[in-house]
Design a protein around this motif. Structure first.
Motif, PDB file in Angstrom:
ATOM      1  N   GLU A 190      41.969  70.548  22.701  1.00 48.79           N
ATOM      2  CA  GLU A 190      40.560  70.178  22.685  1.00 48.79           C
ATOM      3  C   GLU A 190      40.378  68.745  23.184  1.00 48.79           C
ATOM      4  OE1 GLU A 190      36.550  70.646  22.394  1.00 48.79           O
ATOM      5  OE2 GLU A 190      38.107  72.195  22.183  1.00 48.79           O
ATOM      6  N   TRP A 191      41.285  67.844  22.770  1.00 44.65           N
ATOM      7  CA  TRP A 191      41.227  66.453  23.216  1.00 44.65           C
ATOM      8  C   TRP A 191      41.416  66.355  24.722  1.00 44.65           C
ATOM      9  CZ3 TRP A 191      45.368  63.413  25.198  1.00 44.65           C
ATOM     10  CH2 TRP A 191      45.060  62.056  25.357  1.00 44.65           C
ATOM     11  N   MET A 192      42.388  67.081  25.243  1.00 44.77           N
ATOM     12  CA  MET A 192      42.636  67.041  26.679  1.00 44.77           C
ATOM     13  C   MET A 192      41.488  67.657  27.467  1.00 44.77           C
ATOM     14  SD  MET A 192      46.754  67.556  27.202  1.00 44.77           S
ATOM     15  CE  MET A 192      47.007  68.856  26.002  1.00 44.77           C
ATOM     16  N   LEU A 193      40.928  68.736  26.938  1.00 44.17           N
ATOM     17  CA  LEU A 193      39.813  69.378  27.628  1.00 44.17           C
ATOM     18  C   LEU A 193      38.609  68.438  27.708  1.00 44.17           C
ATOM     19  CD1 LEU A 193      38.736  71.893  29.009  1.00 44.17           C
ATOM     20  CD2 LEU A 193      38.054  72.778  26.759  1.00 44.17           C
ATOM     21  N   LYS A 194      38.334  67.711  26.651  1.00 41.12           N
ATOM     22  CA  LYS A 194      37.222  66.756  26.667  1.00 41.12           C
ATOM     23  C   LYS A 194      37.465  65.661  27.705  1.00 41.12           C
ATOM     24  CE  LYS A 194      35.559  67.442  21.943  1.00 41.12           C
ATOM     25  NZ  LYS A 194      35.400  66.840  20.597  1.00 41.12           N
ATOM     26  N   ASN A 195      38.718  65.197  27.804  1.00 34.87           N
ATOM     27  CA  ASN A 195      39.051  64.189  28.808  1.00 34.87           C
ATOM     28  C   ASN A 195      38.859  64.732  30.223  1.00 34.87           C
ATOM     29  OD1 ASN A 195      39.749  62.206  26.923  1.00 34.87           O
ATOM     30  ND2 ASN A 195      41.880  62.901  26.834  1.00 34.87           N
ATOM     31  N   LEU A 196      39.289  65.950  30.436  1.00 37.41           N
ATOM     32  CA  LEU A 196      39.137  66.570  31.751  1.00 37.41           C
ATOM     33  C   LEU A 196      37.663  66.748  32.101  1.00 37.41           C
ATOM     34  CD1 LEU A 196      42.023  69.152  31.368  1.00 37.41           C
ATOM     35  CD2 LEU A 196      41.909  67.412  33.155  1.00 37.41           C
ATOM     36  N   GLN A 197      36.877  67.153  31.117  1.00 35.39           N
ATOM     37  CA  GLN A 197      35.444  67.360  31.347  1.00 35.39           C
ATOM     38  C   GLN A 197      34.700  66.052  31.572  1.00 35.39           C
ATOM     39  OE1 GLN A 197      34.700  69.606  27.755  1.00 35.39           O
ATOM     40  NE2 GLN A 197      34.842  71.585  28.810  1.00 35.39           N
ATOM     41  N   SER A 198      35.276  64.954  31.128  1.00 34.42           N
ATOM     42  CA  SER A 198      34.637  63.645  31.306  1.00 34.42           C
ATOM     43  C   SER A 198      34.945  63.032  32.674  1.00 34.42           C
ATOM     44  CB  SER A 198      35.092  62.682  30.204  1.00 34.42           C
ATOM     45  OG  SER A 198      36.453  62.320  30.390  1.00 34.42           O
ATOM     46  N   GLY A 199      35.676  63.736  33.519  1.00 35.11           N
ATOM     47  CA  GLY A 199      35.948  63.254  34.870  1.00 35.11           C
ATOM     48  C   GLY A 199      37.403  63.265  35.278  1.00 35.11           C
ATOM     49  N   GLU A 200      38.303  63.434  34.322  1.00 33.25           N
ATOM     50  CA  GLU A 200      39.724  63.394  34.653  1.00 33.25           C
ATOM     51  C   GLU A 200      40.192  64.620  35.433  1.00 33.25           C
ATOM     52  OE1 GLU A 200      42.152  62.410  31.267  1.00 33.25           O
ATOM     53  OE2 GLU A 200      40.941  60.631  30.783  1.00 33.25           O
ATOM     54  N   ALA A 201      39.418  65.693  35.407  1.00 33.02           N
ATOM     55  CA  ALA A 201      39.800  66.905  36.147  1.00 33.02           C
ATOM     56  C   ALA A 201      39.893  66.657  37.643  1.00 33.02           C
ATOM     57  CB  ALA A 201      38.806  68.029  35.864  1.00 33.02           C
ATOM     58  N   SER A 202      39.286  65.593  38.125  1.00 36.91           N
ATOM     59  CA  SER A 202      39.302  65.317  39.569  1.00 36.91           C
ATOM     60  C   SER A 202      40.711  65.058  40.088  1.00 36.91           C
ATOM     61  CB  SER A 202      38.414  64.123  39.891  1.00 36.91           C
ATOM     62  OG  SER A 202      38.911  62.943  39.274  1.00 36.91           O
ATOM     63  N   ILE A 203      41.649  64.712  39.208  1.00 34.32           N
ATOM     64  CA  ILE A 203      43.007  64.419  39.669  1.00 34.32           C
ATOM     65  C   ILE A 203      43.821  65.686  39.889  1.00 34.32           C
ATOM     66  CG2 ILE A 203      42.933  62.261  38.354  1.00 34.32           C
ATOM     67  CD1 ILE A 203      45.196  63.479  36.580  1.00 34.32           C
ATOM     68  N   LEU A 204      43.345  66.846  39.418  1.00 35.03           N
ATOM     69  CA  LEU A 204      44.116  68.071  39.488  1.00 35.03           C
ATOM     70  C   LEU A 204      44.173  68.615  40.918  1.00 35.03           C
ATOM     71  CD1 LEU A 204      42.875  69.924  36.271  1.00 35.03           C
ATOM     72  CD2 LEU A 204      44.872  68.410  36.529  1.00 35.03           C
ATOM     73  N   TYR A 205      45.330  69.146  41.294  1.00 33.80           N
ATOM     74  CA  TYR A 205      45.536  69.739  42.613  1.00 33.80           C
ATOM     75  C   TYR A 205      45.307  71.241  42.500  1.00 33.80           C
ATOM     76  CZ  TYR A 205      48.041  71.424  46.753  1.00 33.80           C
ATOM     77  OH  TYR A 205      48.379  72.069  47.914  1.00 33.80           O
ATOM     78  N   ASP A 206      44.252  71.735  43.124  1.00 30.16           N
ATOM     79  CA  ASP A 206      43.798  73.094  42.836  1.00 30.16           C
ATOM     80  C   ASP A 206      44.639  74.209  43.461  1.00 30.16           C
ATOM     81  OD1 ASP A 206      43.008  72.881  45.494  1.00 30.16           O
ATOM     82  OD2 ASP A 206      40.865  73.037  45.097  1.00 30.16           O
ATOM     83  N   MET A 207      45.551  73.891  44.392  1.00 29.08           N
ATOM     84  CA  MET A 207      46.353  74.948  45.005  1.00 29.08           C
ATOM     85  C   MET A 207      47.700  75.161  44.308  1.00 29.08           C
ATOM     86  SD  MET A 207      44.279  76.210  47.054  1.00 29.08           S
ATOM     87  CE  MET A 207      45.327  77.422  47.864  1.00 29.08           C
ATOM     88  N   ALA A 208      47.960  74.398  43.261  1.00 27.24           N
ATOM     89  CA  ALA A 208      49.116  74.645  42.400  1.00 27.24           C
ATOM     90  C   ALA A 208      48.611  74.593  40.968  1.00 27.24           C
ATOM     91  CB  ALA A 208      50.218  73.617  42.636  1.00 27.24           C
ATOM     92  N   PRO A 209      47.782  75.558  40.578  1.00 32.86           N
ATOM     93  CA  PRO A 209      46.982  75.410  39.355  1.00 32.86           C
ATOM     94  C   PRO A 209      47.784  75.277  38.069  1.00 32.86           C
ATOM     95  CG  PRO A 209      46.800  77.644  40.251  1.00 32.86           C
ATOM     96  CD  PRO A 209      47.489  76.819  41.281  1.00 32.86           C
ATOM     97  N   ASP A 210      48.846  76.059  37.904  1.00 34.98           N
ATOM     98  CA  ASP A 210      49.623  75.924  36.665  1.00 34.98           C
ATOM     99  C   ASP A 210      50.415  74.623  36.673  1.00 34.98           C
ATOM    100  OD1 ASP A 210      52.725  76.732  37.420  1.00 34.98           O
ATOM    101  OD2 ASP A 210      51.263  77.732  38.691  1.00 34.98           O
ATOM    102  N   GLN A 211      50.955  74.252  37.831  1.00 31.41           N
ATOM    103  CA  GLN A 211      51.795  73.056  37.928  1.00 31.41           C
ATOM    104  C   GLN A 211      51.007  71.794  37.647  1.00 31.41           C
ATOM    105  OE1 GLN A 211      55.263  72.728  40.589  1.00 31.41           O
ATOM    106  NE2 GLN A 211      53.976  71.402  41.826  1.00 31.41           N
ATOM    107  N   THR A 212      49.819  71.697  38.196  1.00 33.67           N
ATOM    108  CA  THR A 212      49.027  70.482  38.006  1.00 33.67           C
ATOM    109  C   THR A 212      48.556  70.341  36.560  1.00 33.67           C
ATOM    110  OG1 THR A 212      47.260  69.157  38.984  1.00 33.67           O
ATOM    111  CG2 THR A 212      46.783  71.500  38.706  1.00 33.67           C
ATOM    112  N   ILE A 213      48.135  71.450  35.940  1.00 33.74           N
ATOM    113  CA  ILE A 213      47.688  71.371  34.544  1.00 33.74           C
ATOM    114  C   ILE A 213      48.853  71.042  33.618  1.00 33.74           C
ATOM    115  CG2 ILE A 213      46.776  72.705  32.604  1.00 33.74           C
ATOM    116  CD1 ILE A 213      44.918  74.119  34.500  1.00 33.74           C
ATOM    117  N   LEU A 214      49.998  71.642  33.876  1.00 31.13           N
ATOM    118  CA  LEU A 214      51.157  71.400  33.018  1.00 31.13           C
ATOM    119  C   LEU A 214      51.607  69.943  33.116  1.00 31.13           C
ATOM    120  CD1 LEU A 214      52.807  73.057  31.045  1.00 31.13           C
ATOM    121  CD2 LEU A 214      54.379  73.614  32.912  1.00 31.13           C
TER     122      LEU A 214
END
Length: 331
Positions: A190-214
């Motif tokens: 829940e803590w990580m999801l809130k951080n991602l929703q606050s703008g941190e999700a922009s760092i994720l690489y969408d073509m390696a979805p499991d790798q970037t989230i992990l």
């Protein structure tokens, strides 16, 4: 209890059997294995593991659904991912089943090593499990050579979250890692999801979805991690990717300059290629005989004869050139 995990469905059946046989070649049926289902297409797998008492197909639907929901929420918070996926013909979520490997954090093993279905075990895993006595995350790969397939390197948030040294030392490939049950509980998620929703999700690489989230989960949570590729001496270290052409085979085990590999990863090769070869089509690819040995280890009479002239798996480009350009991580 210690165990090995993987992720599969019936589309990667031949590779899964080879992996299971490579594990059995080293451990017999003493090493427990848990298969996390990529999707519901697992009838062939279920029929096979009836004969393997140490292997189970994960069926905790609450765990599966919770991780599915978590991942959908993560990508719903990404500024461009879904638009990008829909442009390339994907559904709203791209390869969402790959995230089901995360269920290992709820799974049956206190400590586990996760291996992609397109890997083969070459050595006992005791060094990995032993290192888990000191660290919560253990890997052995060279993904640190290529940040671009882990994070969006152009995202301004990336430098705010992680130092250059941390990005150099701690990123990893999601195809092989050791960890522990329960390190990501509901509160942390829940803590990580809130951080991602606050703008941190922009760092994720969408073509390696499991790798970037992990990678994000491990690095953002601050758990202790260890990469053998950074710690072993030059005389001890081995590669792990099929793109390395210099491995030597001895008794169906691969060696790198005299050192036994921990695992071989057939990264970048389509599962359809393995299925075609197992159906009798004589297509050549690196370390094919090693794969075929383990695929038919318990039923050698069924191994395809491949009597016709072999054809290269890709006549337009060599494996090394294509995958090295894409991944930039093999040595």
């Amino acid at each position: 209890m210690d165990g090995i995990c993987t992720l599969a469905n019936d589309h990667v059946y031949d590779q899964l059997i080879a992996l299971l046989n490579s594990i059995e070649a080293i451990y017999g049926q003493q090493m427990p294995v848990c298969i996390y289902p990529y999707d519901n297409n697992t009838a062939q797998i279920a029929a096979e593991i009836v004969h393997r008492p140490n292997v189970q197909l994960y069926n905790n639907q609450d765990s599966i659904q919770q991780w599915d929901e978590f991942v959908r929420n993560v990508w719903d918070s990404h500024p461009t991912a879904q638009e990008h996926w829909q442009k390339i013909g994907s559904d709203k979520y791209y390869r969402v089943g790959t995230h089901r490997r995360f269920c290992a954090f709820d799974g049956p093993f206190d400590r586990f090593v996760y291996m992609d279905a397109d890997t083969l075990l070459m050595s006992p895993l005791e060094p990995i499990f032993a290192q888990l006595n000191q660290n919560e995350w253990v890997v052995y790969d060279f993904q640190y050579k290529d940040l671009s397939h882990v994070y969006n390197a152009s995202a301004s948030k990336l430098a705010e979250l992680f130092t250059p040294e941390k990005l150099q030392k701690e990123i990893f490939c999601s195809g092989f890692y050791g960890s522990k049950k329960g390190i990501f509980d509901a509160e942390q998620k829940e803590w990580m999801l809130k951080n991602l929703q606050s703008g941190e999700a922009s760092i994720l690489y969408d073509m390696a979805p499991d790798q970037t989230i992990l990678n994000y989960m491990v690095m953002r949570s601050g758990i202790s991690s260890y990469n053998f590729a950074h710690q072993l001496s030059a005389s001890e270290i081995t590669g792990c990717c099929v793109t390395s052409s210099h491995f030597e085979e001895r008794n169906n085990i691969l060696y790198d300059k005299g050192n036994r590999l921990t695992y071989i990863h057939y990264i970048g090769l389509s599962s359809k290629l393995f299925s075609r070869v197992c159906a009798g089509e004589n297509i050549d690819f690196p370390y094919r005989d090693i794969f075929l040995h383990y695929r038919y280890l318990s039923e050698p009479d069924k191994r395809p004869k491949l009597a016709t002239k072999p054809k290269d798996y890709n006549e337009q480009a060599s494996l090394a050139a294509r995958v090295l350009k894409k991944l930039g991580l093999a040595i």
